[in-house]
Structure formats: C-alpha cells, structure tokens
Design a protein around this motif. Structure first.
Motif, PDB file in Angstrom:
ATOM      1  N   GLY A   1      54.299  69.705  -0.805  1.00  0.00           N
ATOM      2  CA  GLY A   1      53.358  68.376  -1.159  1.00  0.00           C
ATOM      3  C   GLY A   1      54.542  67.306  -0.235  1.00  0.00           C
ATOM      4  N   MET A   2      55.567  66.781  -0.433  1.00  0.00           N
ATOM      5  CA  MET A   2      55.990  65.879   0.232  1.00  0.00           C
ATOM      6  C   MET A   2      56.413  66.281   2.114  1.00  0.00           C
ATOM      7  N   LEU A   3      56.613  67.356   2.515  1.00  0.00           N
ATOM      8  CA  LEU A   3      56.048  67.673   3.486  1.00  0.00           C
ATOM      9  C   LEU A   3      54.872  67.257   4.109  1.00  0.00           C
ATOM     10  N   GLY A   4      53.624  67.531   3.431  1.00  0.00           N
ATOM     11  CA  GLY A   4      52.880  67.016   4.174  1.00  0.00           C
ATOM     12  C   GLY A   4      52.317  64.887   4.105  1.00  0.00           C
ATOM     13  N   CYS A   5      53.085  64.939   2.473  1.00  0.00           N
ATOM     14  CA  CYS A   5      53.298  62.776   3.282  1.00  0.00           C
ATOM     15  C   CYS A   5      53.729  62.680   4.121  1.00  0.00           C
TER      16      CYS A   5
ATOM     17  N   TYR B   1      47.015  40.623   4.011  1.00  0.00           N
ATOM     18  CA  TYR B   1      47.365  40.665   6.084  1.00  0.00           C
ATOM     19  C   TYR B   1      45.571  40.892   6.094  1.00  0.00           C
ATOM     20  N   LYS B   2      45.367  40.271   7.421  1.00  0.00           N
ATOM     21  CA  LYS B   2      44.071  40.880   8.079  1.00  0.00           C
ATOM     22  C   LYS B   2      44.852  41.024   9.927  1.00  0.00           C
ATOM     23  N   GLY B   3      43.769  41.730  10.510  1.00  0.00           N
ATOM     24  CA  GLY B   3      43.285  42.329  11.675  1.00  0.00           C
ATOM     25  C   GLY B   3      44.777  42.992  12.426  1.00  0.00           C
ATOM     26  N   SER B   4      45.377  41.837  13.388  1.00  0.00           N
ATOM     27  CA  SER B   4      46.694  42.487  14.232  1.00  0.00           C
ATOM     28  C   SER B   4      47.889  42.852  13.442  1.00  0.00           C
ATOM     29  N   TYR B   5      48.091  41.630  12.484  1.00  0.00           N
ATOM     30  CA  TYR B   5      48.802  41.230  11.925  1.00  0.00           C
ATOM     31  C   TYR B   5      49.616  42.989  11.038  1.00  0.00           C
ATOM     32  N   LEU B   6      47.805  43.010   9.978  1.00  0.00           N
ATOM     33  CA  LEU B   6      47.783  43.898   9.188  1.00  0.00           C
ATOM     34  C   LEU B   6      49.061  45.100   9.785  1.00  0.00           C
ATOM     35  N   LEU B   7      47.521  45.621  10.941  1.00  0.00           N
ATOM     36  CA  LEU B   7      48.336  47.204  12.045  1.00  0.00           C
ATOM     37  C   LEU B   7      50.416  46.890  11.802  1.00  0.00           C
ATOM     38  N   LEU B   8      50.368  45.911  12.222  1.00  0.00           N
ATOM     39  CA  LEU B   8      51.773  45.325  12.866  1.00  0.00           C
ATOM     40  C   LEU B   8      53.154  45.540  11.595  1.00  0.00           C
ATOM     41  N   VAL B   9      52.022  45.221  10.069  1.00  0.00           N
ATOM     42  CA  VAL B   9      53.185  44.893   8.786  1.00  0.00           C
ATOM     43  C   VAL B   9      52.795  46.965   8.081  1.00  0.00           C
ATOM     44  N   SER B  10      51.890  46.767   8.743  1.00  0.00           N
ATOM     45  CA  SER B  10      51.674  48.710   7.655  1.00  0.00           C
ATOM     46  C   SER B  10      52.528  49.668   8.661  1.00  0.00           C
ATOM     47  N   GLU B  11      52.510  49.258  10.336  1.00  0.00           N
ATOM     48  CA  GLU B  11      53.145  49.802  10.747  1.00  0.00           C
ATOM     49  C   GLU B  11      54.310  49.901  10.351  1.00  0.00           C
ATOM     50  N   GLN B  12      55.301  48.560   9.786  1.00  0.00           N
ATOM     51  CA  GLN B  12      56.069  49.363  10.069  1.00  0.00           C
ATOM     52  C   GLN B  12      56.750  49.112   7.837  1.00  0.00           C
ATOM     53  N   LEU B  13      55.880  49.153   7.430  1.00  0.00           N
ATOM     54  CA  LEU B  13      56.311  49.358   5.655  1.00  0.00           C
ATOM     55  C   LEU B  13      55.977  50.922   5.776  1.00  0.00           C
ATOM     56  N   SER B  14      55.634  51.731   6.957  1.00  0.00           N
ATOM     57  CA  SER B  14      55.525  53.433   7.628  1.00  0.00           C
ATOM     58  C   SER B  14      56.252  53.745   7.802  1.00  0.00           C
ATOM     59  N   LYS B  15      57.096  53.122   8.084  1.00  0.00           N
ATOM     60  CA  LYS B  15      58.738  52.931   9.270  1.00  0.00           C
ATOM     61  C   LYS B  15      59.667  53.872   8.257  1.00  0.00           C
ATOM     62  N   GLY B  16      59.318  52.897   7.491  1.00  0.00           N
ATOM     63  CA  GLY B  16      60.843  52.880   5.931  1.00  0.00           C
ATOM     64  C   GLY B  16      60.141  54.040   5.516  1.00  0.00           C
TER      65      GLY B  16
ATOM     66  N   VAL C   1      61.771  61.565   3.653  1.00  0.00           N
ATOM     67  CA  VAL C   1      62.565  62.763   3.893  1.00  0.00           C
ATOM     68  C   VAL C   1      63.040  62.666   2.665  1.00  0.00           C
ATOM     69  N   ALA C   2      63.786  61.256   2.365  1.00  0.00           N
ATOM     70  CA  ALA C   2      64.355  61.321   0.966  1.00  0.00           C
ATOM     71  C   ALA C   2      63.893  62.504  -0.135  1.00  0.00           C
ATOM     72  N   ASP C   3      62.929  61.988  -0.238  1.00  0.00           N
ATOM     73  CA  ASP C   3      61.807  62.795  -1.544  1.00  0.00           C
ATOM     74  C   ASP C   3      61.415  64.380  -1.153  1.00  0.00           C
TER      75      ASP C   3
END
Lengths: 131, 82
Positions: free
Chosen positions: A74-78, B46-61, B67-69
């Motif tokens: 499931g985490m691969l999906g995540c 956050y709203k608008g383009s700043y929301l997209l930017l922060v979401s993208e940054q959070l998603s990278k982390g 992968v650690a999971d």
C-alpha cells in the motif's frame, strides 16, 4: 484473537496517532523553515502502526507481520500518490484536481501492488509446502 | 482542530478497512491519511499559488518519508517473526 469487530481502544489509538501526527506536522511547519523536511512527518504511517500494534497485542506475531508486509504494498501506492501530487501541482496548477487525480492513482497502484504481493506470498507458501 | 482532522481521517480509513473485503481492506491499511490531512490542513492557512508551492514542498519531503515507510514496513514484517 484479533478480529474485525469494532474496538474503541483500537479506534482511540488510531485517533491519537493520526491527530498527533498532523498536529506535530503543523507545529514543525511553523518552526522549521524547510517545508520539505516537515513533509517527512506527513508521511508518518499512523494507520499501519496502529494496525500492527493492535494485531500484535490482540492477535499473534504472524498476523502483525502479514499486516506490515501488506502495508508495504500500500505504501508503494502512497509513493505514487505523492509523486502524482507533485507532478499535477506543477503542471495542472490546480490544488483540488491534483488531489483527486493523485487519489485515483493511489487506488489503482495500491491495488496492483497488493495483487503482486499476494502472488509473491502464494509462491513462498507453495515453496514452503514443497519442502 | 488539526488533531481532530488527522485523527478522524485515520479513524474513517479504519472503518472502511473493517467494512471492506480482504483486498480493498488491505489497500486502505496503508491509506495516506496523515499526508492528506496535512495537505488539507495547509488549505486553512494558505491560498492560491502559495498553497500550491507549500503543498509541493511538503510533498517532496513526504516522498522521502514514504520510501522510509516502505523500508520500515518490510523491516517490521521481517523482524516481528525473529
């Protein structure tokens, strides 16, 4: 024996894990300037940890081990889900649409990965029985 | 508020697991509940383009975290039986 019946201790543990993870993530977001680093906390496997703890406590180690292995599929999906969010937010520039597309990708990739793990486990069990 | 949001998303995914069949229940066992709750909670601040930017940054982390999971789930599955 660990069953699928509703258990308020189980649900309470999940509520605490999930709530604490999001709260810690938000606090870190305010304290730490690097938003990317904070994202690591957003990937905290709350559902898996609660499932493994409850299965180990009320069931047995084999059940807990199987849940952990299943969760890895499931985490691969995540991982695909997060990659899709990154890609869509960059190219579609729509926050809501990106989340909807990412959830669809998560569902199909998780299903494919869980089927693969299923086939893999069946092969291992078959080999063990042959021995 | 955020505590309740995160907790209720995790509890909701648990209820789906328990009401689904084996294959769908298994998929929801690794539902990215905390990640989604964290992304949704960002939209409160956050709203608008700043929301997209922060979401993208959070998603990278979060990608590193995911992968650690996978590594921790595989390690847990192996170590629990040792």
């Amino acid at each position: 024996m660990y069953t699928n019946k509703f258990d308020f201790r189980d649900l309470g543990l999940r509520l605490v894990f999930g709530g604490a993870s999001v709260s810690i993530c938000f606090i870190m977001l305010q304290i730490i300037p690097s938003k990317s680093f904070v994202g690591i906390f957003a990937a905290f496997p709350a559902v898996m940890i609660a499932s493994v703890v409850m299965a180990g406590h009320f069931g047995n180690s084999e059940q807990a081990s199987d849940i952990a292995l299943g969760a890895s599929a499931g985490m691969l999906g995540c991982t695909f889900c997060v990659l899709t969010v990154n890609f869509c937010m960059e190219h579609l520039e729509s926050w809501g649409l990106s989340l909807v597309v990412a959830l669809s990708i998560w569902f199909f990739s998780s299903y494919a990965a869980s089927q693969l793990i299923h086939v893999f486990l069946e092969k291992i069990k078959g080999k063990r029985q042959q021995k | 508020m955020r505590f309740l949001l995160g907790g209720s998303v995790v509890v909701a995914s648990t209820l789906i697991i328990k009401n689904s069949g084996d294959s769908f229940g298994g998929i929801f066992a690794a539902f990215p509940a905390v990640y989604l709750a964290a992304i949704i909670s960002l939209s409160m601040d956050y709203k608008g383009s700043y929301l997209l930017l922060v979401s993208e940054q959070l998603s990278k982390g979060a990608l590193v975290g995911m992968v650690a999971d996978i590594c921790s789930a595989l390690a847990a599955s192996y170590m629990i039986l040792r």
